[in-house]
Design a protein around this motif. Structure first.
Motif, PDB file in Angstrom:
ATOM      1  N   VAL A  24       0.823  -1.225   0.000  1.00 30.41           N
ATOM      2  CA  VAL A  24       0.000   0.000   0.000  1.00 30.41           C
ATOM      3  C   VAL A  24       0.849   1.265   0.000  1.00 30.41           C
ATOM      4  CG1 VAL A  24      -1.997  -1.037   1.156  1.00 30.41           C
ATOM      5  CG2 VAL A  24      -0.265   0.120   2.502  1.00 30.41           C
ATOM      6  N   SER A  25       2.158   1.129   0.010  1.00 32.47           N
ATOM      7  CA  SER A  25       3.012   2.312   0.043  1.00 32.47           C
ATOM      8  C   SER A  25       2.845   3.132  -1.242  1.00 32.47           C
ATOM      9  CB  SER A  25       4.474   1.890   0.208  1.00 32.47           C
ATOM     10  OG  SER A  25       5.300   2.996  -0.047  1.00 32.47           O
ATOM     11  N   PHE A  26       2.900   4.458  -1.085  1.00 29.44           N
ATOM     12  CA  PHE A  26       2.809   5.346  -2.236  1.00 29.44           C
ATOM     13  C   PHE A  26       4.176   5.522  -2.897  1.00 29.44           C
ATOM     14  CE2 PHE A  26      -1.342   7.844  -2.217  1.00 29.44           C
ATOM     15  CZ  PHE A  26      -2.027   6.864  -1.534  1.00 29.44           C
ATOM     16  N   GLU A  27       5.180   4.872  -2.363  1.00 25.32           N
ATOM     17  CA  GLU A  27       6.541   4.961  -2.922  1.00 25.32           C
ATOM     18  C   GLU A  27       6.970   3.589  -3.401  1.00 25.32           C
ATOM     19  OE1 GLU A  27       8.149   7.741  -3.229  1.00 25.32           O
ATOM     20  OE2 GLU A  27       6.633   8.892  -2.135  1.00 25.32           O
ATOM     21  N   GLY A  28       7.786   3.573  -4.451  1.00 26.74           N
ATOM     22  CA  GLY A  28       8.328   2.306  -4.919  1.00 26.74           C
ATOM     23  C   GLY A  28       7.438   1.657  -5.969  1.00 26.74           C
ATOM     24  N   ASP A  29       7.777   0.435  -6.303  1.00 22.95           N
ATOM     25  CA  ASP A  29       7.097  -0.270  -7.389  1.00 22.95           C
ATOM     26  C   ASP A  29       5.758  -0.830  -6.887  1.00 22.95           C
ATOM     27  OD1 ASP A  29       6.480  -1.534  -9.700  1.00 22.95           O
ATOM     28  OD2 ASP A  29       8.085  -3.028  -9.604  1.00 22.95           O
ATOM     29  N   THR A  30       4.793   0.057  -6.689  1.00 23.94           N
ATOM     30  CA  THR A  30       3.508  -0.371  -6.128  1.00 23.94           C
ATOM     31  C   THR A  30       2.345   0.151  -6.961  1.00 23.94           C
ATOM     32  OG1 THR A  30       3.125   1.607  -4.787  1.00 23.94           O
ATOM     33  CG2 THR A  30       4.493  -0.126  -3.798  1.00 23.94           C
ATOM     34  N   GLY A  31       1.181  -0.433  -6.730  1.00 24.35           N
ATOM     35  CA  GLY A  31      -0.030   0.037  -7.401  1.00 24.35           C
ATOM     36  C   GLY A  31      -0.358   1.479  -7.031  1.00 24.35           C
ATOM     37  N   PRO A  32      -0.363   1.801  -5.713  1.00 26.87           N
ATOM     38  CA  PRO A  32      -0.673   3.185  -5.330  1.00 26.87           C
ATOM     39  C   PRO A  32       0.306   4.206  -5.938  1.00 26.87           C
ATOM     40  CG  PRO A  32      -0.955   1.749  -3.457  1.00 26.87           C
ATOM     41  CD  PRO A  32      -0.392   0.896  -4.563  1.00 26.87           C
ATOM     42  N   TYR A  33       1.572   3.844  -6.094  1.00 27.01           N
ATOM     43  CA  TYR A  33       2.540   4.764  -6.716  1.00 27.01           C
ATOM     44  C   TYR A  33       2.123   5.078  -8.154  1.00 27.01           C
ATOM     45  CZ  TYR A  33       7.020   6.397  -8.689  1.00 27.01           C
ATOM     46  OH  TYR A  33       7.998   7.119  -9.324  1.00 27.01           O
ATOM     47  N   ALA A  34       1.717   4.043  -8.888  1.00 28.07           N
ATOM     48  CA  ALA A  34       1.285   4.244 -10.277  1.00 28.07           C
ATOM     49  C   ALA A  34       0.002   5.065 -10.310  1.00 28.07           C
ATOM     50  CB  ALA A  34       1.070   2.892 -10.955  1.00 28.07           C
ATOM     51  N   GLN A  35      -0.922   4.751  -9.411  1.00 28.60           N
ATOM     52  CA  GLN A  35      -2.171   5.513  -9.351  1.00 28.60           C
ATOM     53  C   GLN A  35      -1.883   6.976  -9.015  1.00 28.60           C
ATOM     54  OE1 GLN A  35      -4.153   3.099  -6.347  1.00 28.60           O
ATOM     55  NE2 GLN A  35      -5.827   2.678  -7.778  1.00 28.60           N
ATOM     56  N   TYR A  36      -0.922   7.179  -8.114  1.00 29.41           N
ATOM     57  CA  TYR A  36      -0.601   8.527  -7.672  1.00 29.41           C
ATOM     58  C   TYR A  36      -0.019   9.357  -8.823  1.00 29.41           C
ATOM     59  CZ  TYR A  36       0.895  12.399  -4.839  1.00 29.41           C
ATOM     60  OH  TYR A  36       1.047  13.659  -4.324  1.00 29.41           O
TER      61      TYR A  36
ATOM     62  N   HIS B 149      -0.660   8.973 -11.899  1.00 31.17           N
ATOM     63  CA  HIS B 149      -1.805   9.290 -12.759  1.00 31.17           C
ATOM     64  C   HIS B 149      -2.610  10.459 -12.186  1.00 31.17           C
ATOM     65  CE1 HIS B 149      -6.065   8.882 -13.859  1.00 31.17           C
ATOM     66  NE2 HIS B 149      -5.596   8.622 -15.063  1.00 31.17           N
ATOM     67  N   ALA B 150      -2.896  10.397 -10.891  1.00 31.83           N
ATOM     68  CA  ALA B 150      -3.703  11.445 -10.251  1.00 31.83           C
ATOM     69  C   ALA B 150      -2.960  12.786 -10.287  1.00 31.83           C
ATOM     70  CB  ALA B 150      -4.026  11.055  -8.814  1.00 31.83           C
ATOM     71  N   ARG B 151      -1.664  12.716 -10.141  1.00 30.74           N
ATOM     72  CA  ARG B 151      -0.858  13.925 -10.171  1.00 30.74           C
ATOM     73  C   ARG B 151      -0.992  14.618 -11.531  1.00 30.74           C
ATOM     74  NH1 ARG B 151       5.602  13.823  -9.030  1.00 30.74           N
ATOM     75  NH2 ARG B 151       5.824  16.024  -8.497  1.00 30.74           N
ATOM     76  N   ILE B 152      -0.943  13.832 -12.591  1.00 34.06           N
ATOM     77  CA  ILE B 152      -1.098  14.403 -13.935  1.00 34.06           C
ATOM     78  C   ILE B 152      -2.508  14.963 -14.095  1.00 34.06           C
ATOM     79  CG2 ILE B 152      -0.984  13.972 -16.406  1.00 34.06           C
ATOM     80  CD1 ILE B 152       0.861  11.587 -15.768  1.00 34.06           C
ATOM     81  N   ALA B 153      -3.494  14.222 -13.594  1.00 30.63           N
ATOM     82  CA  ALA B 153      -4.873  14.714 -13.693  1.00 30.63           C
ATOM     83  C   ALA B 153      -4.974  16.077 -13.016  1.00 30.63           C
ATOM     84  CB  ALA B 153      -5.833  13.711 -13.056  1.00 30.63           C
TER      85      ALA B 153
ATOM     86  N   SER C 109      -5.812  -0.183 -16.615  1.00 28.15           N
ATOM     87  CA  SER C 109      -7.112  -0.820 -16.880  1.00 28.15           C
ATOM     88  C   SER C 109      -6.930  -2.239 -17.401  1.00 28.15           C
ATOM     89  CB  SER C 109      -7.947   0.013 -17.854  1.00 28.15           C
ATOM     90  OG  SER C 109      -7.530  -0.233 -19.187  1.00 28.15           O
ATOM     91  N   ILE C 110      -5.802  -2.527 -18.042  1.00 30.92           N
ATOM     92  CA  ILE C 110      -5.545  -3.909 -18.482  1.00 30.92           C
ATOM     93  C   ILE C 110      -5.342  -4.807 -17.261  1.00 30.92           C
ATOM     94  CG2 ILE C 110      -3.942  -5.405 -19.744  1.00 30.92           C
ATOM     95  CD1 ILE C 110      -3.561  -3.182 -21.764  1.00 30.92           C
ATOM     96  N   MET C 111      -4.893  -4.217 -16.170  1.00 32.09           N
ATOM     97  CA  MET C 111      -4.792  -4.980 -14.922  1.00 32.09           C
ATOM     98  C   MET C 111      -6.092  -4.904 -14.125  1.00 32.09           C
ATOM     99  SD  MET C 111      -1.124  -3.925 -13.475  1.00 32.09           S
ATOM    100  CE  MET C 111       0.353  -4.723 -14.041  1.00 32.09           C
ATOM    101  N   GLY C 112      -7.091  -4.266 -14.685  1.00 29.09           N
ATOM    102  CA  GLY C 112      -8.328  -4.105 -13.948  1.00 29.09           C
ATOM    103  C   GLY C 112      -8.143  -3.228 -12.721  1.00 29.09           C
ATOM    104  N   ILE C 113      -7.241  -2.247 -12.814  1.00 36.63           N
ATOM    105  CA  ILE C 113      -6.995  -1.324 -11.702  1.00 36.63           C
ATOM    106  C   ILE C 113      -7.532   0.046 -12.079  1.00 36.63           C
ATOM    107  CG2 ILE C 113      -5.204  -0.109 -10.379  1.00 36.63           C
ATOM    108  CD1 ILE C 113      -3.517  -2.650 -10.514  1.00 36.63           C
ATOM    109  N   THR C 114      -8.338   0.643 -11.192  1.00 39.48           N
ATOM    110  CA  THR C 114      -8.894   1.950 -11.503  1.00 39.48           C
ATOM    111  C   THR C 114      -7.881   3.035 -11.167  1.00 39.48           C
ATOM    112  OG1 THR C 114      -9.901   2.010  -9.333  1.00 39.48           O
ATOM    113  CG2 THR C 114     -11.312   1.343 -11.146  1.00 39.48           C
ATOM    114  N   ALA C 115      -7.996   4.136 -11.877  1.00 43.70           N
ATOM    115  CA  ALA C 115      -7.068   5.245 -11.686  1.00 43.70           C
ATOM    116  C   ALA C 115      -7.857   6.467 -11.249  1.00 43.70           C
ATOM    117  CB  ALA C 115      -6.318   5.505 -12.987  1.00 43.70           C
ATOM    118  N   PRO C 116      -7.960   6.718  -9.942  1.00 39.17           N
ATOM    119  CA  PRO C 116      -8.708   7.886  -9.462  1.00 39.17           C
ATOM    120  C   PRO C 116      -8.071   9.190  -9.948  1.00 39.17           C
ATOM    121  CG  PRO C 116      -8.186   6.400  -7.636  1.00 39.17           C
ATOM    122  CD  PRO C 116      -7.404   5.935  -8.830  1.00 39.17           C
TER     123      PRO C 116
END
Ligand code: ARG
Length: 621
Positions: A496-508, A510-514, A611-618
């Motif tokens: 769940v860390s927002f740093e490193g090779d994690t899902g939340p890091y990738a989502q973050y 994306h959200a940052r660009i949004a 989305s190919i991983m079925g992961i949503t990007a808030p």
């Protein structure tokens, strides 16, 4: 192998284009005899030396008895005009490497071509058909963490092929037939349990009890006799064993009634399936996995195809009797494949033979992918070989289908042993997901408490929704990012860390660009043609351009972790770009427009890959 169908020629892929250009240069310089030489175009290890490197000269010079640097020079001198137009002047380095730097216009044009709804991913050209065996839960059994992998790896592989325009059949090979279920059913019926009010937990308990009654006592009795246990213990076990024998007889009777279509038994059986599947569908939805009733092709679906399957093997002289049972033998392999027991009933393998035939011949699959635990490796090896022996892997038109088992490893606890609860039970998937969602929510609520957080203005429900997306992404990404075949340690803190090779890091990322794009829109800033000037822009652009090839490779290799590696790299190069290249402030209008366009494209590629991983990007985090 047939999954190489997933690879297409990509005229807009820069490596492909360079490869074609150097191939013609090699032929032009050295004649037809060198025409087969692979130009070996690789991404440059260090951007200081260029974007790509061609390493053909060393091998070629050796076979020609020439100096590699001279060979490289000769080839470079013969480069066709299109290749010269794409690149800055070539540089020959070291023992004969050719360093290749693309002209900024080439990169910008390739990005513009990619900036389409498809994002450059080929869609449908020469589409093939794939059947993906996923999930595979057993009726009346709780989903545990092993099913997580069978479900999300299968779903991601299915989505990869869908993204490439293949026809995809998801096949949930549900364990819904045979003696284990009949045992559970018989036990529930004996106890007069109201099946309209049971939960999956109740069923799970009944399943376990039935299994223990049927199996372990026999072993216990044998062990007690062998070790000379006292008379009291023996008598007790014997009594239980009689009970077990009765339970087994009852189960056989229930199975017979089920098989002959006794309406009351069939209705109860259907009820067990419904209770099980309700929870499976809920979990699938929570996980962002596309799994619905129409994907069910459980064992019971093949029940009328079992006898014909066995007959076909007998007719073809491929099945022989062995102590009353029927087995298929393979050359050079001790282990035979059992397709019928001596009591005339068929087995797990028989169903898999029938199911594979259905997938290839009825559904027309060119490729069948089995996302199943690595412990079933031998099973699938034998089943695939038996299918080849009998010729069921060949389509009517003579083309061969490929069968591939994607054997995934185990999920381990911190002690490096299979993940268990403190009391030693298997973790239910539900418990695991609930925990991850709670952690995701905690993290998101904590961040929102800071007044300048992008989420500061959101209400509790909105933050909960984002937290849930984060928790689910954490679990899924960690699973999909690890090499499928390897075991991995379930470490929620890391996941769940927002740093490193994690899902939340990738989502973050994306959200940052949004957030950047929203600010730009509020300021009325427009986007425009991309111009590549800074090295960080170049690095980001080259990464973006790798996306279509990555999707194809991940599909061809059945390796979701390739997609994850791409996502991580893209998030990293974006962050480096954003740090080095001002977007909203301190850049002139054209530069700002170009950088906003790069941001927008990055956001779309990140969202698409997730989305190919079925992961949503808030949009906010
Ligand atoms: N139900 C099986 C199990 O739990 C998994 C099914 C996998 N798929 C298959 N075609 N055999 O072991």
């Amino acid at each position: 192998m047939s999954q190489n169908h997933a690879r297409t020629t990509r005229p807009n892929d820069l490596a492909t284009r360079l490869s074609a250009g150097f191939s013609s240069a090699i032929t032009a310089a050295l004649g037809q005899s060198a025409a087969q030489t692979d130009p070996t175009i690789k991404a440059a290890a260090n951007p200081k030396f260029g974007d790509f490197q061609a390493n053909f000269a060393m091998g070629l010079a050796k076979s020609l008895g020439k100096n590699p640097r001279e060979v490289a020079q000769q080839v470079v001198d013969a480069a066709p005009q299109s290749l010269r137009d794409d690149c800055e002047p070539f540089e020959i380095a070291g023992p004969g490497f050719v360093n290749i730097r693309l002209r900024p216009e080439t990169i910008a044009a390739a990005l513009a071509a990619m900036d389409a709804p498809t994002l450059g991913v080929s869609n449908g050209a020469g589409a093939h058909t794939v059947a993906v065996d996923l999930c595979g839960v057993n009726v009346a059994k709780q989903m545990h963490v092993g099913h997580l992998r069978a479900t999300i790896i299968g779903d991601t592989i299915a989505r990869l092929f869908e993204r490439l325009g293949w026809k995809v059949f998801r096949q949930n090979h549900l364990g819904d037939w045979g003696l284990p279920i009949a045992m559970t059913l018989a036990a529930l019926r004996r106890a007069k349990v109201d099946l309209n009010r049971v939960t999956l937990n109740d069923l799970n308990r009944a399943y376990r009890n039935a299994q223990e009654q049927g199996r372990d006592d026999e072993a216990g009795l044998a062990a007690a006799e062998a070790t000379g246990a006292g008379p009291h213990r023996l008598a007790e076990l014997q009594a239980q064993h009689v009970g077990a024998a009765a339970a087994i007889a009852d189960a056989h009777d229930t199975l017979r009634r089920l098989q002959s279509g006794d309406p009351a038994v069939v209705a109860d059986w259907q009820r067990l399936i419904d209770v099980t599947m309700q929870e499976v569908y809920e979990t699938a939805q929570l996980l962002g996995v596309d799994l619905k009733p129409e994907h069910n092709r459980g064992e019971s679906f093949f029940r009328d195809r079992l006898a014909p399957t066995v007959d076909a093997f007998v007719q073809a002289n491929l099945a022989v009797r062995d102590a009353g049972a029927l087995v298929v033998r393979f050359e050079g392999r001790e282990r035979p494949l059992l397709i019928q027991k001596s009591d005339g009933t068929s087995l797990y393998a028989t169903t898999d033979l029938a199911a594979a035939r259905y997938r290839i011949q009825d559904l027309g699959a060119d490729l069948v992918v089995y996302c199943v635990d690595a412990r079933q490796r031998d099973h699938f090896k034998d089943v695939f070989d038996a299918l080849r022996l009998i010729g069921w892997t060949t389509h009517a038109d003579g083309t061969a289908a490929s069968l591939v088992h994607v054997p995934f490893g185990a999920v381990l606890g911190a002690d490096k042993r299979p993940l268990k609860t403190r009391s030693g039970e298997n973790f239910t998937l539900k418990a695991l997901l609930d925990e991850a969602i709670a952690r995701g929510r905690r993290e998101v609520h904590a961040r929102a408490a800071s007044p300048d957080a992008p989420t500061a203005s959101l209400n509790h429900t909105e933050l909960d929704a984002i937290g849930q997306a984060v928790g689910i992404a954490a679990i899924k990404y960690a699973d999909l990012a690890s090499d499928v075949g390897r075991d991995y340690v379930f470490d929620l803190d890391r996941m769940v860390s927002f740093e490193g090779d994690t899902g939340p890091y990738a989502q973050y990322a994306h959200a940052r660009i949004a957030g950047i794009l929203a600010k730009a829109a509020a300021k009325g800033l427009g986007r425009g043609a991309i111009a590549i000037t800074e090295p960080e822009e170049r690095a980001l652009a080259l990464n973006l351009l790798r996306y279509p090839g990555t999707v194809e490779d991940a599909a061809a290799q059945l390796a979701p972790n390739r997609l994850a590696a791409f996502i991580y790299e893209l998030a990293n190069t974006f962050n480096a770009f954003y740090q080095a290249c001002p977007v909203l402030r301190g850049s002139d209008e054209a530069t700002c427009a170009s950088r906003l366009q790069l941001c927008a494209l990055t956001q779309r590629v990140l969202a698409d890959a997730l989305s190919i991983m079925g992961i949503t990007a808030p949009l906010r985090m």
